[in-house]
Motif scaffolding. Structure first.
Motif, PDB file in Angstrom:
ATOM      1  N   PHE A 392       0.798  -1.226   0.000  1.00 12.90           N
ATOM      2  CA  PHE A 392       0.000   0.000   0.000  1.00 12.90           C
ATOM      3  C   PHE A 392       0.835   1.283   0.000  1.00 12.90           C
ATOM      4  O   PHE A 392       0.282   2.374   0.024  1.00 12.90           O
ATOM      5  CB  PHE A 392      -0.954   0.009   1.203  1.00 12.90           C
ATOM      6  N   GLY A 393       2.146   1.133   0.005  1.00 13.11           N
ATOM      7  CA  GLY A 393       2.991   2.318  -0.083  1.00 13.11           C
ATOM      8  C   GLY A 393       3.196   3.050   1.218  1.00 13.11           C
ATOM      9  O   GLY A 393       3.612   4.209   1.226  1.00 13.11           O
ATOM     10  N   LYS A 394       2.948   2.393   2.346  1.00 14.61           N
ATOM     11  CA  LYS A 394       3.138   3.050   3.642  1.00 14.61           C
ATOM     12  C   LYS A 394       4.618   3.375   3.865  1.00 14.61           C
ATOM     13  O   LYS A 394       5.480   2.514   3.690  1.00 14.61           O
ATOM     14  CB  LYS A 394       2.644   2.131   4.757  1.00 14.61           C
ATOM     15  N   PRO A 395       4.958   4.605   4.268  1.00 16.86           N
ATOM     16  CA  PRO A 395       6.356   4.938   4.556  1.00 16.86           C
ATOM     17  C   PRO A 395       6.879   4.103   5.721  1.00 16.86           C
ATOM     18  O   PRO A 395       6.212   3.967   6.758  1.00 16.86           O
ATOM     19  CB  PRO A 395       6.304   6.426   4.924  1.00 16.86           C
ATOM     20  N   LEU A 396       8.057   3.529   5.569  1.00 17.74           N
ATOM     21  CA  LEU A 396       8.607   2.617   6.576  1.00 17.74           C
ATOM     22  C   LEU A 396       9.781   3.194   7.351  1.00 17.74           C
ATOM     23  O   LEU A 396      10.241   2.550   8.314  1.00 17.74           O
ATOM     24  CB  LEU A 396       9.038   1.307   5.906  1.00 17.74           C
ATOM     25  N   ASP A 397      10.262   4.356   6.981  1.00 18.83           N
ATOM     26  CA  ASP A 397      11.379   4.940   7.721  1.00 18.83           C
ATOM     27  C   ASP A 397      10.961   5.183   9.174  1.00 18.83           C
ATOM     28  O   ASP A 397       9.945   5.838   9.445  1.00 18.83           O
ATOM     29  CB  ASP A 397      11.813   6.259   7.084  1.00 18.83           C
ATOM     30  N   GLY A 398      11.731   4.657  10.096  1.00 17.74           N
ATOM     31  CA  GLY A 398      11.435   4.819  11.512  1.00 17.74           C
ATOM     32  C   GLY A 398      10.429   3.836  12.073  1.00 17.74           C
ATOM     33  O   GLY A 398      10.106   3.892  13.263  1.00 17.74           O
ATOM     34  N   ILE A 399       9.916   2.924  11.238  1.00 14.62           N
ATOM     35  CA  ILE A 399       8.933   1.937  11.683  1.00 14.62           C
ATOM     36  C   ILE A 399       9.657   0.650  12.078  1.00 14.62           C
ATOM     37  O   ILE A 399      10.487   0.133  11.320  1.00 14.62           O
ATOM     38  CB  ILE A 399       7.900   1.635  10.575  1.00 14.62           C
ATOM     39  N   ALA A 400       9.349   0.131  13.268  1.00 14.69           N
ATOM     40  CA  ALA A 400       9.967  -1.106  13.752  1.00 14.69           C
ATOM     41  C   ALA A 400       9.101  -2.304  13.382  1.00 14.69           C
ATOM     42  O   ALA A 400       7.875  -2.175  13.220  1.00 14.69           O
ATOM     43  CB  ALA A 400      10.151  -1.046  15.264  1.00 14.69           C
TER      44      ALA A 400
END
Length: 483
Positions: A392-400
């Protein structure tokens, strides 16, 4: 119009210059302006004290070209902000009011509240804005309201009538001349040449939300997220004197509401925030949306497209440590009360937890394989160092990754939060009748007037365009009733 009466008739107060109905953000801004310019004001509010919807809100505000933006190197302008505003809100935006607010957002709003003690601590990007312009005040809406109330309390010539519920506007000689209000068995009629309606919206009225929020007609449940007294009584009073309304069906709903389990038997909701690593899971156990798009124009539509307009927010213990519930009960001043948040996770019947994804799937009644696949796919994308998830294109930077037990699922329903439409006014906040003519003696500001003018935002609102315009229209009304 027949006035309410006791056997001896209503008690008549001494005439004042202004009667203000509603002591929320817009109302207090109005009374500060009017009383500060020498007007004698009586304030009526059904609540026991100041507050309104703003006291339970984040207080974030859309401001263009602020000193904070300048210090952080954010290049912004009124023109750029207005373009974003119109693109987001569509052809029903009141462009004149929007432009007027944005022109004033730095000097009249940012500087005005700074002078009252508000400290602006950060700016954030939000959907629809090409640059970050959502300004966060220290302590949120509760702190801002406390500062406004402190300043208003210090002004002379103000009579405060808390616990009085306005019932009726009195018309005489072609103009509105008085307000009738009740406190228990006591009925008073307060006369003034100017009456200001700052009564808020109707998002604590299940009846009115169901009547107007047609976009949620198929939802299992629509939760109420307005202030405690936001029951639409001001709209009823304005309808009775022939006021014109617009865009009442533009009920702005958020997709991250969950029932307030401490208020059983009601539809009151809590806003679930601070869970950036969550996954939204439908009744089949599948993800269906980029969870970073959580606004009323994006996330709400995705939620309402699911079976009966409901979903689960799924996250692990690591994400749970940042959970925020937007309600004063879960705050200790400016800090989150983590003990009460933990109590919510343990005690709410709308929250499930389990030691594994498979066990959680069983508890919430979704397909185990689908839920496990959703979590595994997200974790693999994070481990691969991708900047966005492939689905879905969710930004992953900073996501654990979601891998720390226990796992949680919080039931989500749409949360009715703001009324983007309301009573029509002119640029001096004078209420207009069905023919577009000002009703003599009657003004309106804040959410009862769609934040400003009737529909400043159009069909969709950029974040921060409720609190700011409500305060601004209160300032405009306060000046207009004196000038």
């Amino acid at each position: 119009m027949t006035a309410l009466s006791t056997p001896d008739g209503p008690a008549v107060d001494q005439q004042v210059d202004v009667v203000l109905i509603g002591a929320g953000a817009s109302g207090l801004s109005c009374v500060i302006e009017a009383a500060g310019r020498g007007a004698r004001v009586t304030v009526i509010d059904a609540a026991p004290s100041f507050g309104g919807t703003a006291s339970g809100a984040a207080g974030g505000t859309c401001i263009a070209g602020s000193p904070l933006q300048d210090r952080l190197g954010v290049e912004d302008s009124v023109g750029l902000a207005l373009e974003d505003w119109i693109t987001w809100g569509g052809d029903s935006v009141d462009v004149e009011w929007a432009h007027r607010y944005l022109l004033a957002s730095r000097d009249v709003f940012f500087d005005h509240l700074s002078a009252l003690g508000v400290r602006w601590i950060s700016i954030h990007p939000h959907e629809g804005n090409r640059v970050p312009r959502w300004h966060r005040p220290e302590g949120g809406g509760k702190r801002v309201m406390s500062l406004l109330a402190h300043h208003a309390r210090a002004l002379p010539n103000i009579t405060w009538r808390f616990g009085y519920r306005a019932q009726e506007l009195v018309r005489s000689g072609g103009r509105i001349t008085a307000v009738i209000a009740m406190n228990g068995d006591r009925i008073v009629e307060i006369s003034a040449p100017a009456i200001v309606m700052a009564t808020g919206g109707f998002n604590n009225s299940a009846e009115l939300v169901a009547m107007h929020a047609k976009q949620a007609a198929g939802a299992e449940r629509v939760l109420l997220g307005g202030g405690p007294e936001a029951k639409g009584e001001g709209i009823r009073m304005l309808e009775a004197v022939g006021a014109q309304f617009t865009e009442l069906d533009s009920v702005w709903m958020y997709p991250y509401g969950t029932p307030d389990y401490l208020k059983p038997g009601t539809d009151r909701g809590l806003a679930v925030r601070g869970v950036d690593g969550e996954l939204w899971i439908n009744d089949e156990g599948n993800r269906f949306h980029d969870e970073s798009l959580r606004g009323g124009a994006s996330g709400t539509g995705a939620l309402l497209a699911q079976t009966e307009g409901r979903a689960w927010s799924v996250f692990d213990a690591g994400v749970a440590s940042g959970l925020i519930l937007a309600d004063p009960y879960y705050l200790d001043g400016n800090k989150i009360n983590r003990d009460r948040v933990a109590e919510f996770l343990r005690s709410s019947p709308y929250v499930e937890s389990a030691p594994s994804a498979a066990a959680l799937a069983a508890r919430i009644g979704v397909d185990r394989r689908n839920l496990e696949a959703a979590i595994n796919d997200m974790n693999k994308a994070i481990a691969a160092g991708l900047h966005r998830d492939p689905a879905f294109g969710k930004p992953l930077d900073g996501i654990a990754p979601l891998d720390e037990a226990p796992f949680y699922a919080v039931r989500l329903h749409p949360l009715a939060r703001k009324n983007l439409g309301g009573v029509r006014t002119d640029l001096d906040c004078r209420v207009l009748d069905s023919e577009g003519r000002p009703i003599d003696g009657l003004f309106a500001s804040g959410e009862v007037a769609g934040m400003a003018g009737g529909h400043i935002n159009g069909h969709a609102a950029l974040e921060g365009t409720a609190f700011g315009p409500s305060v601004f229209s209160g300032i405009v009304a306060g000046r207009a009733v004196v000038e």
